[in-house]
Design a protein around this motif. Structure first.
Motif, PDB file in Angstrom:
ATOM      1  N   PHE A   1      46.356  40.030  29.476  1.00 48.14           N
ATOM      2  CA  PHE A   1      45.165  39.214  29.158  1.00 48.14           C
ATOM      3  C   PHE A   1      44.232  40.055  30.181  1.00 48.14           C
ATOM      4  CE2 PHE A   1      46.604  36.339  25.821  1.00 48.14           C
ATOM      5  CZ  PHE A   1      47.732  35.844  26.723  1.00 48.14           C
ATOM      6  N   LEU A   2      42.671  39.746  29.777  1.00 46.06           N
ATOM      7  CA  LEU A   2      41.990  40.173  30.832  1.00 46.06           C
ATOM      8  C   LEU A   2      40.652  38.871  30.422  1.00 46.06           C
ATOM      9  CD1 LEU A   2      40.800  41.935  32.947  1.00 46.06           C
ATOM     10  CD2 LEU A   2      39.190  43.382  31.008  1.00 46.06           C
ATOM     11  N   GLN A   3      40.606  38.026  31.778  1.00 41.22           N
ATOM     12  CA  GLN A   3      39.459  37.264  31.686  1.00 41.22           C
ATOM     13  C   GLN A   3      38.452  37.798  32.382  1.00 41.22           C
ATOM     14  OE1 GLN A   3      39.713  33.804  30.302  1.00 41.22           O
ATOM     15  NE2 GLN A   3      37.293  33.860  30.816  1.00 41.22           N
ATOM     16  N   MET A   4      37.516  37.677  31.509  1.00 42.35           N
ATOM     17  CA  MET A   4      36.061  38.289  32.147  1.00 42.35           C
ATOM     18  C   MET A   4      34.936  37.129  32.173  1.00 42.35           C
ATOM     19  SD  MET A   4      35.664  41.964  30.097  1.00 42.35           S
ATOM     20  CE  MET A   4      35.504  41.172  28.615  1.00 42.35           C
TER      21      MET A   4
ATOM     22  N   GLY B   1      25.998  36.447  31.770  1.00 47.14           N
ATOM     23  CA  GLY B   1      26.659  35.119  32.383  1.00 47.14           C
ATOM     24  C   GLY B   1      27.646  34.419  31.398  1.00 47.14           C
ATOM     25  N   GLY B   2      27.816  34.988  30.374  1.00 49.10           N
ATOM     26  CA  GLY B   2      28.999  34.462  29.498  1.00 49.10           C
ATOM     27  C   GLY B   2      30.246  34.787  29.969  1.00 49.10           C
ATOM     28  N   SER B   3      31.323  34.636  29.269  1.00 47.33           N
ATOM     29  CA  SER B   3      32.814  34.918  29.294  1.00 47.33           C
ATOM     30  C   SER B   3      33.461  35.183  28.262  1.00 47.33           C
ATOM     31  CB  SER B   3      33.415  33.599  30.036  1.00 47.33           C
ATOM     32  OG  SER B   3      32.948  33.222  31.294  1.00 47.33           O
ATOM     33  N   LEU B   4      34.604  36.114  28.348  1.00 47.72           N
ATOM     34  CA  LEU B   4      35.293  36.442  27.330  1.00 47.72           C
ATOM     35  C   LEU B   4      36.563  36.709  27.851  1.00 47.72           C
ATOM     36  CD1 LEU B   4      33.599  39.404  25.406  1.00 47.72           C
ATOM     37  CD2 LEU B   4      33.945  37.073  24.450  1.00 47.72           C
TER      38      LEU B   4
ATOM     39  N   LEU C   1      45.930  43.936  40.616  1.00 42.89           N
ATOM     40  CA  LEU C   1      44.884  44.827  41.198  1.00 42.89           C
ATOM     41  C   LEU C   1      43.654  45.045  40.237  1.00 42.89           C
ATOM     42  CD1 LEU C   1      47.179  47.626  42.429  1.00 42.89           C
ATOM     43  CD2 LEU C   1      46.048  45.642  43.886  1.00 42.89           C
ATOM     44  N   CYS C   2      42.585  44.767  40.654  1.00 41.51           N
ATOM     45  CA  CYS C   2      41.263  44.964  39.778  1.00 41.51           C
ATOM     46  C   CYS C   2      40.094  45.857  40.754  1.00 41.51           C
ATOM     47  CB  CYS C   2      40.608  43.735  39.491  1.00 41.51           C
ATOM     48  SG  CYS C   2      41.496  42.727  38.297  1.00 41.51           S
ATOM     49  N   ALA C   3      39.495  46.601  40.137  1.00 39.88           N
ATOM     50  CA  ALA C   3      38.327  47.296  40.637  1.00 39.88           C
ATOM     51  C   ALA C   3      37.713  46.364  41.765  1.00 39.88           C
ATOM     52  CB  ALA C   3      37.536  48.036  39.771  1.00 39.88           C
ATOM     53  N   ASP C   4      37.359  47.101  42.908  1.00 37.99           N
ATOM     54  CA  ASP C   4      36.515  46.153  43.861  1.00 37.99           C
ATOM     55  C   ASP C   4      35.247  45.576  43.113  1.00 37.99           C
ATOM     56  OD1 ASP C   4      37.349  48.296  46.783  1.00 37.99           O
ATOM     57  OD2 ASP C   4      38.325  46.563  45.624  1.00 37.99           O
ATOM     58  N   SER C   5      34.628  46.345  42.437  1.00 35.63           N
ATOM     59  CA  SER C   5      33.151  46.122  41.872  1.00 35.63           C
ATOM     60  C   SER C   5      33.340  44.694  40.813  1.00 35.63           C
ATOM     61  CB  SER C   5      32.538  47.202  41.114  1.00 35.63           C
ATOM     62  OG  SER C   5      33.323  47.491  40.259  1.00 35.63           O
ATOM     63  N   LEU C   6      34.894  44.387  40.455  1.00 41.82           N
ATOM     64  CA  LEU C   6      34.693  43.406  39.554  1.00 41.82           C
ATOM     65  C   LEU C   6      35.551  42.348  40.055  1.00 41.82           C
ATOM     66  CD1 LEU C   6      36.109  45.790  36.590  1.00 41.82           C
ATOM     67  CD2 LEU C   6      33.794  44.916  37.040  1.00 41.82           C
ATOM     68  N   LYS C   7      36.057  42.375  41.214  1.00 37.18           N
ATOM     69  CA  LYS C   7      36.595  41.099  41.959  1.00 37.18           C
ATOM     70  C   LYS C   7      35.858  39.863  41.832  1.00 37.18           C
ATOM     71  CE  LYS C   7      39.994  43.672  44.876  1.00 37.18           C
ATOM     72  NZ  LYS C   7      40.377  44.377  46.332  1.00 37.18           N
ATOM     73  N   GLY C   8      36.553  39.054  41.464  1.00 36.61           N
ATOM     74  CA  GLY C   8      35.812  37.487  41.510  1.00 36.61           C
ATOM     75  C   GLY C   8      35.134  37.269  40.178  1.00 36.61           C
ATOM     76  N   ARG C   9      35.070  38.332  39.329  1.00 36.88           N
ATOM     77  CA  ARG C   9      34.823  37.887  37.993  1.00 36.88           C
ATOM     78  C   ARG C   9      35.528  38.247  36.658  1.00 36.88           C
ATOM     79  NH1 ARG C   9      30.891  40.872  35.399  1.00 36.88           N
ATOM     80  NH2 ARG C   9      31.085  42.835  36.609  1.00 36.88           N
ATOM     81  N   PHE C  10      36.577  39.240  37.077  1.00 37.35           N
ATOM     82  CA  PHE C  10      37.600  39.582  36.247  1.00 37.35           C
ATOM     83  C   PHE C  10      39.142  39.379  36.599  1.00 37.35           C
ATOM     84  CE2 PHE C  10      35.479  43.190  33.417  1.00 37.35           C
ATOM     85  CZ  PHE C  10      34.295  42.511  33.377  1.00 37.35           C
ATOM     86  N   THR C  11      39.911  38.850  35.906  1.00 35.76           N
ATOM     87  CA  THR C  11      41.246  38.488  36.243  1.00 35.76           C
ATOM     88  C   THR C  11      42.230  38.762  35.108  1.00 35.76           C
ATOM     89  OG1 THR C  11      40.475  36.531  37.341  1.00 35.76           O
ATOM     90  CG2 THR C  11      42.889  36.600  36.810  1.00 35.76           C
TER      91      THR C  11
END
Length: 118
Positions: free
Chosen positions: A80-83, A15-18, A59-69
Motif C-alpha cells: 500500500f501507499l498512503q498519501m 490537501g486530500g488523501s488517497l 524508506l521514502c523520498a525525503d521530500s515525501l516524508k511525513g505525507r506518504f507512508t
C-alpha cells in the motif's frame, strides 16, 4: 508469470488523501522488497518509497516524508501507499515495482493515475 496490479488512483483535491494498492502474484511476495515509483507528465521516473519483505524497513523520498507512508500485508500479497496532504506536484502515474533495485526493477505494474487538482 509475475503480475503487479495497482489500484486506488483517482482525482483528488489539494490537501486530500488517497491509498494506493498493489496486488502481486507469480513470486514469493513475503520475500520481496517492494517499491513505489511515479512519473509525472514530461518528467523522469521518480522513486517514492520502498519496504522490505517483512515490512520492518521502510524508506521514502525525503521530500515525501511525513505525507506518504508505505505498508504491506503479506497475507494479501499487497503493498500500500498512503498519501496524505496531496499537492498538485504529486500528480503522476504511480507504479509498484519488484525485483532488482532502483531504477532497474525486474517488474513493474501498469500504473494507476493520481491527479491532484481543484
Amino acid at each position: 508469470e509475475v503480475q503487479l496490479v495497482e489500484s486506488g488512483g483517482g482525482l483528488v483535491q489539494p490537501g486530500g488523501s488517497l491509498r494506493l494498492s498493489c496486488t502481486a502474484s507469480g513470486f514469493t511476495f513475503a520475500s520481496a522488497s517492494m517499491s513505489w515509483v511515479r512519473q509525472a507528465p514530461g518528467k523522469d521516473l521518480e522513486w517514492v518509497c520502498q519496504i522490505s519483505g517483512r515490512g520492518f524497513i521502510k524508506l521514502c523520498a525525503d521530500s515525501l516524508k511525513g505525507r506518504f507512508t508505505i505498508s504491506r500485508d503479506n497475507t494479501l500479497n499487497t503493498v500500500f501507499l498512503q498519501m496524505n496532504g496531496l499537492k498538485s506536484e504529486d500528480t503522476a502515474l504511480y507504479y509498484c515495482a519488484a525485483g532488482g533495485a532502483w531504477p532497474n526493477y525486474d517488474y513493474r505494474g501498469q500504473g494507476t493515475q493520481v491527479t491532484v487538482s481543484s
